[in-house]
Write a protein that holds these residues in place. Structure first.
Motif, PDB file in Angstrom:
ATOM      1  N   ALA A 168       0.814  -1.223   0.000  1.00 50.96           N
ATOM      2  CA  ALA A 168       0.000   0.000   0.000  1.00 50.96           C
ATOM      3  C   ALA A 168       0.842   1.265   0.000  1.00 50.96           C
ATOM      4  O   ALA A 168       0.411   2.306  -0.516  1.00 50.96           O
ATOM      5  N   PHE A 169       2.044   1.195   0.567  1.00 51.16           N
ATOM      6  CA  PHE A 169       2.888   2.391   0.598  1.00 51.16           C
ATOM      7  C   PHE A 169       3.351   2.786  -0.802  1.00 51.16           C
ATOM      8  O   PHE A 169       3.631   3.958  -1.064  1.00 51.16           O
ATOM      9  N   ASP A 170       3.416   1.807  -1.715  1.00 48.84           N
ATOM     10  CA  ASP A 170       3.840   2.106  -3.081  1.00 48.84           C
ATOM     11  C   ASP A 170       2.735   2.773  -3.897  1.00 48.84           C
ATOM     12  O   ASP A 170       2.974   3.183  -5.036  1.00 48.84           O
ATOM     13  N   ASP A 171       1.532   2.864  -3.331  1.00 48.10           N
ATOM     14  CA  ASP A 171       0.445   3.545  -4.030  1.00 48.10           C
ATOM     15  C   ASP A 171       0.578   5.065  -3.967  1.00 48.10           C
ATOM     16  O   ASP A 171      -0.191   5.783  -4.613  1.00 48.10           O
ATOM     17  N   TRP A 172       1.541   5.542  -3.163  1.00 50.75           N
ATOM     18  CA  TRP A 172       1.699   6.988  -2.960  1.00 50.75           C
ATOM     19  C   TRP A 172       3.139   7.401  -3.206  1.00 50.75           C
ATOM     20  O   TRP A 172       4.075   6.671  -2.880  1.00 50.75           O
ATOM     21  N   THR A 173       3.303   8.576  -3.782  1.00 54.08           N
ATOM     22  CA  THR A 173       4.618   9.189  -3.904  1.00 54.08           C
ATOM     23  C   THR A 173       4.612  10.508  -3.140  1.00 54.08           C
ATOM     24  O   THR A 173       3.543  11.060  -2.835  1.00 54.08           O
ATOM     25  N   ILE A 174       5.781  11.005  -2.817  1.00 51.96           N
ATOM     26  CA  ILE A 174       5.925  12.213  -2.002  1.00 51.96           C
ATOM     27  C   ILE A 174       6.440  13.345  -2.880  1.00 51.96           C
ATOM     28  O   ILE A 174       7.444  13.194  -3.585  1.00 51.96           O
ATOM     29  N   TRP A 175       5.752  14.482  -2.795  1.00 50.63           N
ATOM     30  CA  TRP A 175       6.185  15.647  -3.558  1.00 50.63           C
ATOM     31  C   TRP A 175       7.420  16.285  -2.910  1.00 50.63           C
ATOM     32  O   TRP A 175       7.356  16.732  -1.778  1.00 50.63           O
TER      33      TRP A 175
ATOM     34  N   ALA B  11       0.372   7.269  -6.929  1.00 52.69           N
ATOM     35  CA  ALA B  11       1.429   6.778  -7.811  1.00 52.69           C
ATOM     36  C   ALA B  11       0.901   6.367  -9.180  1.00 52.69           C
ATOM     37  O   ALA B  11       1.642   6.392 -10.162  1.00 52.69           O
ATOM     38  N   HIS B  12      -0.373   6.007  -9.251  1.00 53.45           N
ATOM     39  CA  HIS B  12      -0.906   5.452 -10.497  1.00 53.45           C
ATOM     40  C   HIS B  12      -1.824   6.424 -11.233  1.00 53.45           C
ATOM     41  O   HIS B  12      -2.573   6.025 -12.110  1.00 53.45           O
ATOM     42  N   GLU B  13      -1.766   7.716 -10.873  1.00 59.78           N
ATOM     43  CA  GLU B  13      -2.550   8.724 -11.574  1.00 59.78           C
ATOM     44  C   GLU B  13      -1.603   9.706 -12.253  1.00 59.78           C
ATOM     45  O   GLU B  13      -0.520   9.994 -11.734  1.00 59.78           O
ATOM     46  N   PRO B  14      -1.986  10.233 -13.394  1.00 59.93           N
ATOM     47  CA  PRO B  14      -1.129  11.243 -14.049  1.00 59.93           C
ATOM     48  C   PRO B  14      -0.935  12.452 -13.131  1.00 59.93           C
ATOM     49  O   PRO B  14      -1.886  12.939 -12.512  1.00 59.93           O
ATOM     50  N   LEU B  15       0.271  12.916 -13.030  1.00 57.94           N
ATOM     51  CA  LEU B  15       0.534  14.051 -12.153  1.00 57.94           C
ATOM     52  C   LEU B  15      -0.202  15.294 -12.612  1.00 57.94           C
ATOM     53  O   LEU B  15      -0.539  16.157 -11.802  1.00 57.94           O
TER      54      LEU B  15
ATOM     55  N   ALA C 168      -3.708  21.333 -12.757  1.00 54.54           N
ATOM     56  CA  ALA C 168      -3.639  21.592 -14.199  1.00 54.54           C
ATOM     57  C   ALA C 168      -2.416  22.433 -14.529  1.00 54.54           C
ATOM     58  O   ALA C 168      -2.034  23.335 -13.785  1.00 54.54           O
ATOM     59  N   ILE C 169      -1.798  22.140 -15.640  1.00 55.70           N
ATOM     60  CA  ILE C 169      -0.631  22.897 -16.090  1.00 55.70           C
ATOM     61  C   ILE C 169      -1.096  24.264 -16.581  1.00 55.70           C
ATOM     62  O   ILE C 169      -1.984  24.358 -17.431  1.00 55.70           O
ATOM     63  N   PRO C 170      -0.559  25.362 -16.057  1.00 54.88           N
ATOM     64  CA  PRO C 170      -1.016  26.699 -16.472  1.00 54.88           C
ATOM     65  C   PRO C 170      -0.601  26.998 -17.898  1.00 54.88           C
ATOM     66  O   PRO C 170       0.379  26.439 -18.405  1.00 54.88           O
ATOM     67  N   PRO C 171      -1.334  27.865 -18.570  1.00 52.39           N
ATOM     68  CA  PRO C 171      -0.953  28.210 -19.948  1.00 52.39           C
ATOM     69  C   PRO C 171       0.359  28.983 -19.987  1.00 52.39           C
ATOM     70  O   PRO C 171       0.756  29.614 -19.014  1.00 52.39           O
TER      71      PRO C 171
END
Length: 393
Positions: free
Chosen positions: A56-63, A374-378, A383-386
């Protein structure tokens, strides 16, 4: 089946080559006989929940965050009216004589030396009074299993009060303990000299689980006849002056019920995967439990901590502090009290390094915003700003 001879005796010094807390897990197989290791490391059934706790810990990453001033940083926290220097508690682990002749008294010494709250088990090899003596300068709680007779449960609570324990931690997720398939297949047999030191005078009561009447289920009408209910928990609260915590909570509704009944705090735990095989990982259950009890209710986490980074993720998902179970036993087997103290030191430093790189100077700075799935697009997180110059021609 007879047990094989023991392997290396515990060392009197920290062995070379220990670079991180989890290294003790890799080293302990040289100090613990294989059948005993299978018993301690294994979970219930096919080990699905035990393995899920770690995965379960691998389901998350740290910013990681840049340019944050953390020079005033620390890991201090207030918990249950006490000031602790770090958020690592030593979980209740039974029968520690299996890995070290000093058993829980060694662990208690390490806890006191490193400022860790010790949670001593009802099924400890050493009596709770001996553990308290070894932990005289430390903080300690007592983990309590309800006994079939209320008088026996009350006697354990009274002994804990008299020995200076500061809270009772009632484990409620192990009314039925099915054999570990790993231990059975390895031929583990509990040694004759490894008994529950707290239950010697209560042996008859502790073993008095009624058999099922003829033709009825040995589970429902047998073992479960001695299982506690909400009324027993309410009774215990009325019988002790100590705050009562509940360990073994996974479902949000159970957590909310505990709070409504005046329980001091709950511990999100699946018994290290040793109760219901197929239960959710503790980390997966943690956010739902936090949402159910609110932000101000004491909530601890137990289930698969192997590093300071694991602790960071549990804190970010709602825990106030974490319990360390198997890792303390691996360290105990390798180097006794010194090993347990060392693993606590390593965990704290790993957490501090993680906090510093994540831009968190204090535990209060850690929250869900520090993690990404971890398994979702960052890009889904923000959202990426224009581009400031507008689209290209």
């Amino acid at each position: 089946m007879s047990q094989p001879d023991a392997r290396h005796a515990p060392l009197a010094q920290i062995p070379p080559g220990i670079a991180c807390a989890r290294d003790y897990e890799l080293l302990c197989e040289h100090f613990i006989p294989a059948p005993t290791l299978a018993y301690l490391a294994g979970g219930a059934g096919h080990d699905r929940t035990r393995d899920a706790n770690l995965a379960a810990f691998d389901d998350w990453t740290i910013w990681p965050r840049l340019l944050r001033d953390v020079t005033h940083g620390h890991t201090r926290l207030a918990l249950a009216g006490a000031e602790l220097s770090h958020p690592f508690l030593l979980a209740p682990v039974a029968f520690q004589k299996l890995v070290h002749p000093g058993a829980e008294t060694e662990t208690a010494r390490a806890a006191a030396a490193l400022g860790a709250c010790l949670v001593a088990s009802t099924l400890s090899s050493a009596p709770l009074e001996d553990i308290a003596t070894a932990n005289a300068d430390g903080r300690r709680w007592f983990q309590l299993y309800f006994q079939p007779e209320r008088a026996a449960t009350q006697a354990l609570a009274r002994r804990a009060e008299a020995a200076g324990y500061e809270a009772l931690v009632v484990t409620l997720d192990a009314a039925i303990r099915l054999p570990s398939l790993s231990a059975l297949r390895a031929g583990f047999v509990m040694p004759a000299d490894c008994a529950a030191g707290n239950l010697q005078t209560l042996a008859a009561s502790a073993e008095a689980f009624p058999a099922a009447p003829p033709g009825q289920s040995r589970i429902f009408q047998g073992a479960m006849r001695a299982a506690p209910g909400w009324a027993d928990l309410d009774w215990l609260r009325s019988e002790t002056r100590l705050p009562v915590w509940v360990k073994g909570v996974l479902h949000p509704d159970d957590a909310a019920d505990c709070r409504a009944r005046g329980i001091a705090g709950v511990i999100v735990s699946n018994h290290g995967g040793r109760a219901l095989d197929g239960a959710p990982a503790s980390l997966a259950a943690l956010p739902g439990v936090r949402a159910a009890v609110g932000a101000d209710y004491p909530l601890l986490f137990d289930g698969g901590i192997r590093s300071g980074g694991d602790a960071f993720k549990a804190l970010a998902l709602g825990a106030n502090a974490v319990l360390v179970g198997r890792l303390q036993v691996w360290a105990l087997s390798v180097a006794g009290a010194l090993g347990v103290a060392h693993v606590l030191k390593l965990l704290r430093e790993e957490l501090e390094a993680c906090m510093a790189q994540a831009g968190c100077a204090t535990l209060a700075d850690i929250g869900p915003h520090c993690l990404a799935a971890a398994h979702e697009p960052l890009a889904a997180v923000r959202a990426i700003p224009p581009h400031p110059c507008g689209p290209a021609d």
